[in-house]
Motif scaffolding. Structure first.
Motif, PDB file in Angstrom:
ATOM      1  N   TRP A  69       0.846  -1.199   0.000  1.00 27.18           N
ATOM      2  CA  TRP A  69       0.000   0.000   0.000  1.00 27.18           C
ATOM      3  C   TRP A  69       0.880   1.246   0.000  1.00 27.18           C
ATOM      4  CZ3 TRP A  69      -5.309  -0.250  -0.211  1.00 27.18           C
ATOM      5  CH2 TRP A  69      -6.013   0.944  -0.024  1.00 27.18           C
ATOM      6  N   LEU A  70       0.926   1.950  -1.144  1.00 32.22           N
ATOM      7  CA  LEU A  70       1.705   3.176  -1.266  1.00 32.22           C
ATOM      8  C   LEU A  70       0.828   4.357  -0.874  1.00 32.22           C
ATOM      9  CD1 LEU A  70       3.392   2.544  -4.738  1.00 32.22           C
ATOM     10  CD2 LEU A  70       4.193   1.852  -2.487  1.00 32.22           C
ATOM     11  N   THR A  71       1.268   5.108   0.125  1.00 27.95           N
ATOM     12  CA  THR A  71       0.521   6.268   0.592  1.00 27.95           C
ATOM     13  C   THR A  71       1.424   7.497   0.551  1.00 27.95           C
ATOM     14  OG1 THR A  71      -0.703   7.239   2.464  1.00 27.95           O
ATOM     15  CG2 THR A  71       1.066   5.713   3.016  1.00 27.95           C
ATOM     16  N   GLY A  72       0.832   8.645   0.327  1.00 26.22           N
ATOM     17  CA  GLY A  72       1.586   9.898   0.274  1.00 26.22           C
ATOM     18  C   GLY A  72       0.746  10.963  -0.408  1.00 26.22           C
TER      19      GLY A  72
ATOM     20  N   GLY B 196       4.628  10.593  -6.217  1.00 26.43           N
ATOM     21  CA  GLY B 196       5.235   9.560  -7.048  1.00 26.43           C
ATOM     22  C   GLY B 196       4.664   8.171  -6.856  1.00 26.43           C
ATOM     23  N   LYS B 197       3.540   8.054  -6.181  1.00 25.81           N
ATOM     24  CA  LYS B 197       2.955   6.739  -5.898  1.00 25.81           C
ATOM     25  C   LYS B 197       2.651   5.949  -7.168  1.00 25.81           C
ATOM     26  CE  LYS B 197      -0.487   8.548  -3.697  1.00 25.81           C
ATOM     27  NZ  LYS B 197      -0.048   9.955  -3.943  1.00 25.81           N
ATOM     28  N   SER B 198       1.958   6.579  -8.100  1.00 24.78           N
ATOM     29  CA  SER B 198       1.554   5.875  -9.318  1.00 24.78           C
ATOM     30  C   SER B 198       2.763   5.503 -10.172  1.00 24.78           C
ATOM     31  CB  SER B 198       0.585   6.737 -10.133  1.00 24.78           C
ATOM     32  OG  SER B 198      -0.614   6.938  -9.407  1.00 24.78           O
ATOM     33  N   THR B 199       3.738   6.387 -10.256  1.00 22.94           N
ATOM     34  CA  THR B 199       4.950   6.110 -11.032  1.00 22.94           C
ATOM     35  C   THR B 199       5.681   4.898 -10.473  1.00 22.94           C
ATOM     36  OG1 THR B 199       5.206   8.446 -11.613  1.00 22.94           O
ATOM     37  CG2 THR B 199       7.173   7.061 -11.774  1.00 22.94           C
ATOM     38  N   VAL B 200       5.852   4.883  -9.155  1.00 21.33           N
ATOM     39  CA  VAL B 200       6.534   3.760  -8.507  1.00 21.33           C
ATOM     40  C   VAL B 200       5.712   2.487  -8.639  1.00 21.33           C
ATOM     41  CG1 VAL B 200       7.274   2.870  -6.261  1.00 21.33           C
ATOM     42  CG2 VAL B 200       7.838   5.220  -6.914  1.00 21.33           C
TER      43      VAL B 200
ATOM     44  N   ASP C 245      -5.149   1.957  -8.499  1.00 23.12           N
ATOM     45  CA  ASP C 245      -4.764   3.367  -8.424  1.00 23.12           C
ATOM     46  C   ASP C 245      -5.959   4.217  -8.010  1.00 23.12           C
ATOM     47  OD1 ASP C 245      -4.454   6.158 -10.059  1.00 23.12           O
ATOM     48  OD2 ASP C 245      -2.502   5.403  -9.424  1.00 23.12           O
ATOM     49  N   GLY C 246      -5.692   5.217  -7.200  1.00 25.27           N
ATOM     50  CA  GLY C 246      -6.767   6.061  -6.701  1.00 25.27           C
ATOM     51  C   GLY C 246      -7.585   6.718  -7.800  1.00 25.27           C
ATOM     52  N   ASP C 247      -6.903   7.270  -8.810  1.00 27.20           N
ATOM     53  CA  ASP C 247      -7.620   7.922  -9.912  1.00 27.20           C
ATOM     54  C   ASP C 247      -8.480   6.921 -10.666  1.00 27.20           C
ATOM     55  OD1 ASP C 247      -6.518  10.348  -9.266  1.00 27.20           O
ATOM     56  OD2 ASP C 247      -4.952  10.277 -10.796  1.00 27.20           O
ATOM     57  N   GLN C 248      -7.954   5.722 -10.855  1.00 29.17           N
ATOM     58  CA  GLN C 248      -8.672   4.662 -11.569  1.00 29.17           C
ATOM     59  C   GLN C 248      -9.980   4.313 -10.843  1.00 29.17           C
ATOM     60  OE1 GLN C 248      -6.976   0.794 -10.752  1.00 29.17           O
ATOM     61  NE2 GLN C 248      -7.192   0.160 -12.886  1.00 29.17           N
ATOM     62  N   LEU C 249      -9.906   4.124  -9.544  1.00 29.80           N
ATOM     63  CA  LEU C 249     -11.113   3.754  -8.795  1.00 29.80           C
ATOM     64  C   LEU C 249     -12.093   4.911  -8.695  1.00 29.80           C
ATOM     65  CD1 LEU C 249      -9.450   1.206  -8.157  1.00 29.80           C
ATOM     66  CD2 LEU C 249     -10.435   1.276  -5.878  1.00 29.80           C
ATOM     67  N   ARG C 250     -11.572   6.137  -8.630  1.00 30.01           N
ATOM     68  CA  ARG C 250     -12.452   7.306  -8.544  1.00 30.01           C
ATOM     69  C   ARG C 250     -13.288   7.475  -9.805  1.00 30.01           C
ATOM     70  NH1 ARG C 250     -13.933  10.296  -4.011  1.00 30.01           N
ATOM     71  NH2 ARG C 250     -12.227  10.344  -2.519  1.00 30.01           N
ATOM     72  N   SER C 251     -12.836   6.939 -10.924  1.00 33.14           N
ATOM     73  CA  SER C 251     -13.590   7.072 -12.167  1.00 33.14           C
ATOM     74  C   SER C 251     -14.555   5.911 -12.395  1.00 33.14           C
ATOM     75  CB  SER C 251     -12.631   7.175 -13.366  1.00 33.14           C
ATOM     76  OG  SER C 251     -11.920   5.964 -13.545  1.00 33.14           O
ATOM     77  N   GLY C 252     -14.530   4.918 -11.498  1.00 38.34           N
ATOM     78  CA  GLY C 252     -15.404   3.765 -11.672  1.00 38.34           C
ATOM     79  C   GLY C 252     -16.081   3.353 -10.389  1.00 38.34           C
ATOM     80  N   LEU C 253     -15.452   2.434  -9.665  1.00 41.07           N
ATOM     81  CA  LEU C 253     -16.025   1.868  -8.452  1.00 41.07           C
ATOM     82  C   LEU C 253     -16.434   2.928  -7.433  1.00 41.07           C
ATOM     83  CD1 LEU C 253     -16.578  -0.746  -6.774  1.00 41.07           C
ATOM     84  CD2 LEU C 253     -14.234  -0.554  -5.935  1.00 41.07           C
ATOM     85  N   CYS C 254     -15.665   4.002  -7.359  1.00 43.80           N
ATOM     86  CA  CYS C 254     -15.927   5.030  -6.343  1.00 43.80           C
ATOM     87  C   CYS C 254     -16.379   6.354  -6.961  1.00 43.80           C
ATOM     88  CB  CYS C 254     -14.675   5.240  -5.488  1.00 43.80           C
ATOM     89  SG  CYS C 254     -14.149   3.746  -4.619  1.00 43.80           S
ATOM     90  N   ALA C 255     -16.923   6.297  -8.166  1.00 45.01           N
ATOM     91  CA  ALA C 255     -17.334   7.519  -8.865  1.00 45.01           C
ATOM     92  C   ALA C 255     -18.450   8.269  -8.144  1.00 45.01           C
ATOM     93  CB  ALA C 255     -17.776   7.178 -10.291  1.00 45.01           C
TER      94      ALA C 255
ATOM     95  N   MET D  44      -2.565 -12.695  -5.669  1.00 47.04           N
ATOM     96  CA  MET D  44      -1.832 -11.652  -6.381  1.00 47.04           C
ATOM     97  C   MET D  44      -1.097 -10.728  -5.424  1.00 47.04           C
ATOM     98  SD  MET D  44      -4.447 -10.635  -9.445  1.00 47.04           S
ATOM     99  CE  MET D  44      -3.120 -10.112 -10.499  1.00 47.04           C
ATOM    100  N   ILE D  45      -0.050 -10.096  -5.931  1.00 50.44           N
ATOM    101  CA  ILE D  45       0.614  -9.007  -5.217  1.00 50.44           C
ATOM    102  C   ILE D  45      -0.078  -7.728  -5.674  1.00 50.44           C
ATOM    103  CG2 ILE D  45       2.764  -7.760  -4.815  1.00 50.44           C
ATOM    104  CD1 ILE D  45       4.242 -10.382  -5.572  1.00 50.44           C
ATOM    105  N   VAL D  46      -0.861  -7.144  -4.790  1.00 50.24           N
ATOM    106  CA  VAL D  46      -1.634  -5.953  -5.113  1.00 50.24           C
ATOM    107  C   VAL D  46      -0.810  -4.731  -4.735  1.00 50.24           C
ATOM    108  CG1 VAL D  46      -3.803  -4.732  -4.774  1.00 50.24           C
ATOM    109  CG2 VAL D  46      -3.728  -7.228  -4.536  1.00 50.24           C
ATOM    110  N   ILE D  47      -0.675  -3.808  -5.678  1.00 54.42           N
ATOM    111  CA  ILE D  47       0.059  -2.570  -5.429  1.00 54.42           C
ATOM    112  C   ILE D  47      -0.968  -1.449  -5.412  1.00 54.42           C
ATOM    113  CG2 ILE D  47       1.972  -1.100  -6.152  1.00 54.42           C
ATOM    114  CD1 ILE D  47       2.754  -3.576  -8.015  1.00 54.42           C
ATOM    115  N   GLY D  48      -1.294  -0.971  -4.220  1.00 52.41           N
ATOM    116  CA  GLY D  48      -2.272   0.100  -4.086  1.00 52.41           C
ATOM    117  C   GLY D  48      -1.570   1.450  -4.068  1.00 52.41           C
ATOM    118  N   ALA D  49      -2.034   2.377  -4.885  1.00 52.67           N
ATOM    119  CA  ALA D  49      -1.478   3.732  -4.927  1.00 52.67           C
ATOM    120  C   ALA D  49      -2.598   4.711  -4.579  1.00 52.67           C
ATOM    121  CB  ALA D  49      -0.901   4.029  -6.303  1.00 52.67           C
TER     122      ALA D  49
END
Length: 199
Positions: free
Chosen positions: A28-31, A36-40, A59-69, A97-102
């Motif tokens: 879980w990448l937070t900041g 630079g969360k998404s880049t990393v 990715d936060g932006d990804q979920l904000r446009s769908g699941l959390c719109a 899976m190895i989930v990488i949350g940004a």
């Protein structure tokens, strides 16, 4: 008529780990926005793919446009956003899976709730540490400028707080360090926590 009980899983996490040659986990990448969360996250996903590991970036932006719109940016809406993201990440990890949350995920309590969803210490909190001034310099979307101009209410780091982790599993210096430096640190963390067997 009573609801029948949910059948037990026919495939265990241990069996998936054997097949995948790595454990399921949530990194879980937070900041702050622009840290630079998404880049990393995307660089790590590419490296894990090259290592034949099964991973996915949430990715936060990804979920904000769908699941959390349907959610806004009040404190309650931010918490619900992270609750949904955490539930999704936990399911992916359970699937091996190895989930990488940004996610900015500004509140410590919300990150703690996500950690509690993932069994056996497979939640790894990574703080992408970057000064606010540099995050603002990197802001290609102009969000910080709009927030300072009063056009965006409740913007993290400006008009809404960010609670930095007290004891993250890893701190990445995303101000002075390179993406390769970040990757090396993340791969070492995954190996040390017995998520992967190579790095």
């Amino acid at each position: 008529m009573p609801t029948p009980p949910t059948p037990a899983a026919s495939i265990t996490r241990a069996e998936r780990a054997v097949q995948n040659r790595h454990r399921g986990a949530v990194l879980w990448l937070t900041g702050l926005s622009g840290a630079g969360k998404s880049t990393v996250a995307q660089a790590l996903a590419r490296r894990l793919f090259e290592m034949d590991c099964r991973s996915y970036v949430l990715d936060g932006d990804q979920l904000r446009s769908g699941l959390c719109a349907d959610l806004g940016f009040s404190d309650a809406a931010r918490s619900e956003n992270i609750r949904r993201a955490g539930e999704l990440a936990a399911l992916f990890a359970d699937a091996g899976m190895i989930v990488i949350g940004a996610f900015i995920s500004p509140f410590a309590a919300d990150r703690a709730r996500v950690r509690a969803l993932v069994p056996d210490g497979a939640f790894l909190e990574v703080f992408c540490q970057c000064p606010l001034a540099l995050c603002e310099e990197r802001d290609v979307k102009g969000l910080y400028r709009r927030a300072r101009d009063g056009q965006l209410a409740e913007f993290t780091g400006i008009s809404s707080p960010y609670e930095a982790p007290d004891a993250p599993d890893l701190v990445l210096d995303t101000a002075g360090g390179s993406v390769e430096d970040a990757l090396a640190s993340l791969l070492l963390l995954l190996r040390e926590r017995h998520v992967t067997h190579q790095a």
